[in-house]
Design an enzyme around this catalytic site. Structure first.
Site, PDB file in Angstrom:
ATOM      1  NE  ARG A   1       8.217  25.498  28.722  1.00 27.23           N
ATOM      2  CZ  ARG A   1       7.445  25.694  29.799  1.00 27.23           C
ATOM      3  NH1 ARG A   1       6.293  26.340  29.690  1.00 27.23           N
ATOM      4  NH2 ARG A   1       7.813  25.260  30.971  1.00 27.23           N
TER       5      ARG A   1
ATOM      6  CG  HIS B   1       5.196  21.424  33.167  1.00 24.39           C
ATOM      7  ND1 HIS B   1       5.275  22.468  32.262  1.00 24.39           N
ATOM      8  CD2 HIS B   1       4.084  21.672  33.909  1.00 24.39           C
ATOM      9  CE1 HIS B   1       4.243  23.297  32.451  1.00 24.39           C
ATOM     10  NE2 HIS B   1       3.500  22.830  33.444  1.00 24.39           N
TER      11      HIS B   1
ATOM     12  CD  GLU C   1       4.314  28.008  36.398  1.00 28.23           C
ATOM     13  OE1 GLU C   1       3.561  27.403  37.185  1.00 28.23           O
ATOM     14  OE2 GLU C   1       3.894  28.816  35.549  1.00 28.23           O
TER      15      GLU C   1
ATOM     16  CG  ASN D   1       5.723  29.773  32.543  1.00 20.23           C
ATOM     17  OD1 ASN D   1       6.346  29.852  31.495  1.00 20.23           O
ATOM     18  ND2 ASN D   1       5.493  28.623  33.159  1.00 20.23           N
TER      19      ASN D   1
ATOM     20  CE1 TYR E   1       0.807  31.096  32.918  1.00 19.09           C
ATOM     21  CE2 TYR E   1      -1.183  31.269  31.601  1.00 19.09           C
ATOM     22  CZ  TYR E   1      -0.032  30.586  31.935  1.00 19.09           C
ATOM     23  OH  TYR E   1       0.276  29.410  31.303  1.00 19.09           O
TER      24      TYR E   1
ATOM     25  CD  GLU F   1       3.281  27.617  31.159  1.00 14.69           C
ATOM     26  OE1 GLU F   1       2.311  28.040  31.833  1.00 14.69           O
ATOM     27  OE2 GLU F   1       3.905  26.581  31.439  1.00 14.69           O
TER      28      GLU F   1
HETATM   29  C1  GBH Z   1       0.958  27.574  34.529  1.00 14.44           C
HETATM   30  O1  GBH Z   1       1.155  28.126  35.805  1.00 14.44           O
HETATM   31  C2  GBH Z   1       1.402  26.132  34.446  1.00 14.44           C
HETATM   32  O2  GBH Z   1       2.771  26.054  34.088  1.00 14.44           O
HETATM   33  C3  GBH Z   1       0.587  25.315  33.468  1.00 14.44           C
HETATM   34  O3  GBH Z   1       0.873  23.967  33.622  1.00 14.44           O
HETATM   35  C4  GBH Z   1      -0.876  25.607  33.662  1.00 14.44           C
HETATM   36  O4  GBH Z   1      -1.705  24.824  32.869  1.00 14.44           O
HETATM   37  C5  GBH Z   1      -1.089  27.083  33.366  1.00 14.44           C
HETATM   38  O5  GBH Z   1      -0.354  27.836  34.260  1.00 14.44           O
HETATM   39  C6  GBH Z   1      -2.530  27.548  33.518  1.00 14.44           C
HETATM   40  O6  GBH Z   1      -2.931  27.467  34.856  1.00 14.44           O
HETATM   41  O7  GBH Z   1      -5.248  27.888  42.282  1.00 14.44           O
HETATM   42  O8  GBH Z   1      -5.776  30.009  43.291  1.00 14.44           O
HETATM   43  O9  GBH Z   1      -3.953  28.656  44.171  1.00 14.44           O
HETATM   44  C7  GBH Z   1       0.752  29.479  35.943  1.00 14.44           C
HETATM   45  C8  GBH Z   1       0.995  30.058  37.315  1.00 14.44           C
HETATM   46  C9  GBH Z   1       0.391  30.120  39.583  1.00 14.44           C
HETATM   47  C10 GBH Z   1      -1.309  29.907  37.980  1.00 14.44           C
HETATM   48  C11 GBH Z   1      -0.516  29.560  40.637  1.00 14.44           C
HETATM   49  C12 GBH Z   1      -2.250  29.341  39.007  1.00 14.44           C
HETATM   50  C13 GBH Z   1      -2.731  29.065  41.290  1.00 14.44           C
HETATM   51  C14 GBH Z   1      -3.677  29.952  41.954  1.00 14.44           C
HETATM   52  N1  GBH Z   1       0.045  29.570  38.288  1.00 14.44           N
HETATM   53  N2  GBH Z   1      -1.908  29.804  40.333  1.00 14.44           N
HETATM   54  S1  GBH Z   1      -4.743  29.066  42.992  1.00 14.44           S
END
Ligand code: GBH
Length: 509
Positions: free
Chosen positions: A104, A149, A194, A334, A336, A403
């Site tokens: 992707r 993106h 996102e 996605n 995490y 993701e």
């Molecule tokens: C993904 O987002 C992105 O799609 C990707 O590009 C990125 O590299 C990857 O995550 C890893 O970060 O900074 O405390 O405000 C994941 C979802 C939601 C994770 C918002 C980071 C920010 C928290 N993201 N979050 S903060």
């Protein structure tokens, strides 16, 4: 086989107790169901470099980081990044080493359309993506393309970006050019990566470009326009390309799991999920369409109490509701991490704002295993809970995990990342066992890359990237060997200990 993750899902407290035990408590290897595709993901601005190569113009990340370099933690930007603009053959070689079914990646809008519009198509940009796609197809690796993106053309930003309703046409025009050029070979399409991060972080806050920070307004205008733009691209593909090419197209949202702190907090936990990801999924995947009712009511009530003439959340017309409803062949996810939620309303939120509209407080337990990223803790039961919730809320849609991954500060011996991947895959298999319809899983990321405001300080790669070398040399981490073994054996062997030498190309490919 004892499925610990499921029992850990019962409550936040149990999740604390169970987290991390899943792996040791398993005995034999666990089979991966047939047909589930494995991949890895990246995004254009995070890897390509070549920021002004061969006619490409500035996007909002070029502009922001050039204007104010120390907007990122290390004052670095994506001008060169992983140099994938030149190193794409090595990227494909890594996909072959891992034995990926798909990869992707996203397209840079200004590399293809330097004026933002289809009046001039940049042949060099088209050539770059043709080269990458053809190199992948040579080795039976399916391309999965994300149209957007986060790297919006700067010119469109100056005209309001996602808050300008005309963007629904600008995006549609860009999408059509892309389908025309690559649709013959690409069968998996994602319109947006996102929406919440695009709209909330970029327009309602300062944590992503363009750092607009117009709280309680701009993120909602963005949300509406973005959904209509997405739906336009979906219908263009469906009406003009699908019969000919036979691919699928959907949207990717980021969704955390929000676990209520106590029983009394379950309503605010539900509402948090409605705000965070229901805002984008409900209009597309629910029976009724439109923004979630609870969200519309909350924002309308607050707006009235604050003496606004109308709700700060814009309304969809009936035609728009119909256009957006059902506009995805699959749900791109996605995922995490997990947060705990309680009812205690924090007074640090400005008024008006998205978080003031929502209410409640979110936090993570200190007992959860921490990644290098402040927001990222390992809670596999949250993945299981989220997949179960999505199955029940939206009539068991086809889900592609676009993701999932874990950050470190670098180094090849990444046992924490391995532990994360194995336990999250395990949680996903639990959900599949109970009927979740999951078609694909992509690790974030194939290799280290520009981690937005964190610069290069946080590393998500299966491959480590040496930013001091001109070629941005890529070296497999221990997790790359483990992921390769899972894909090759089509099972999770909880006791597999890789040698970490002699990474070779899987002969299957
Ligand atoms: C993904 O987002 C992105 O799609 C990707 O590009 C990125 O590299 C990857 O995550 C890893 O970060 O900074 O405390 O405000 C994941 C979802 C939601 C994770 C918002 C980071 C920010 C928290 N993201 N979050 S903060």
């Amino acid at each position: 086989m004892l499925q610990i993750a499921k029992y850990c899902a019962l409550s936040a407290l149990l999740a604390l107790a169970c987290n991390g035990k899943t792996i040791q408590d398993r005995h034999g290897p666990r089979k991966i169901p047939d047909g589930l595709m494995f991949g890895a993901a990246t995004a254009s601005y995070q890897i390509e470099g070549g920021w002004d190569a061969d006619g490409k113009t500035e996007n909002i990340w070029d502009y922001m980081t050039h204007k104010n370099p120390c907007v990122t933690d290390d004052c670095l930007n994506g001008d060169i990044a992983n140099d994938s603009y030149n190193q794409y053959k090595r990227d494909v070689e890594m996909m072959r080493e891992l034995g990926l079914d798909f990869y992707r990646f996203s397209l840079s809008w200004t590399r293809i359309l330097p004026s933002s519009f289809p009046d001039k198509i940049n042949e060099a940009g088209i050539q770059y993506y043709n080269n990458l796609i053809d190199e992948m197809l040579r080795y039976n690796i399916e391309p999965m393309i994300t149209l957007y993106h986060w790297d919006l053309p700067q010119k469109l930003q100056e005209m309001g970006g996602w808050t300008n309703p005309h963007i629904v046409n600008w995006f549609a025009d860009y999408a059509r050019v892309v389908f025309e050029h690559f649709g013959d070979r690409v069968k998996y399409w994602i319109t947006m990566n996102e929406p919440r991060e695009i709209c909330y972080q970029g327009y309602g806050d300062v944590t992503k470009a363009p750092k607009l920070n117009i709280k309680g307004f701009a993120e909602y205008l963005c949300a509406k326009n973005l959904l209509v733009a997405h739906a336009n691209a979906y219908h263009i593909y469906n009406n003009e390309f699908k019969a000919k090419f036979g691919g699928v197209i959907g949207i990717t949202v980021s969704a955390h799991w929000y676990e209520p702190e106590t029983e009394n907090d379950s309503e605010i936990a539900d509402q948090t999920m409605q705000f965070e990801w229901g805002q984008y999924l409900h209009p597309i995947f629910s029976e009724s369409g439109d923004f979630p009712v609870s969200m519309k009511e909350k924002i309308a009530t607050k707006s009235a109490a604050q003496s606004f003439a109308r709700s700060r959340l814009p309304e969809f017309t009936a035609d728009e509701v119909a256009l957006v409803k059902g506009s995805s062949d699959f749900l791109g996810l996605n995922h995490y991490t997990t947060y705990l939620v309680n009812n205690k309303t924090s007074d640090i939120n400005s008024v008006p704002s998205y978080y003031d509209d929502l209410g409640g407080t979110r936090y993570q337990s200190e007992d959860w295993k921490a990644a290098a990223s402040i927001w990222l803790k390992e809670v596999p039961s949250g993945f299981y809970n989220l997949l179960t919730r999505l199955r029940n809320l939206y009539n068991n849609p086809t889900i592609m995990i676009t993701e999932n991954g874990f950050s470190t500060r670098g180094g090849l011996e990444d046992d924490d990342r391995i532990d994360y991947y194995v336990s999250y895959l395990d949680a996903m298999l639990d959900a599949i066992d109970e009927g979740s319809n999951i078609a694909a899983y992509a690790a974030w990321s194939l290799m280290d890359n520009f981690e937005w405001m964190r610069g290069y300080t946080e590393r998500f790669g299966l491959y480590e990237v040496d930013y001091k070398s001109p070629q941005r040399t890529r070296t497999p981490r221990k997790s790359a060997y483990v992921y390769k073994q899972i894909i090759r054996a089509r099972e999770i062997d909880y006791h597999y200990k890789p040698q970490m030498t002699g990474m070779t190309i899987d002969t299957r490919k």
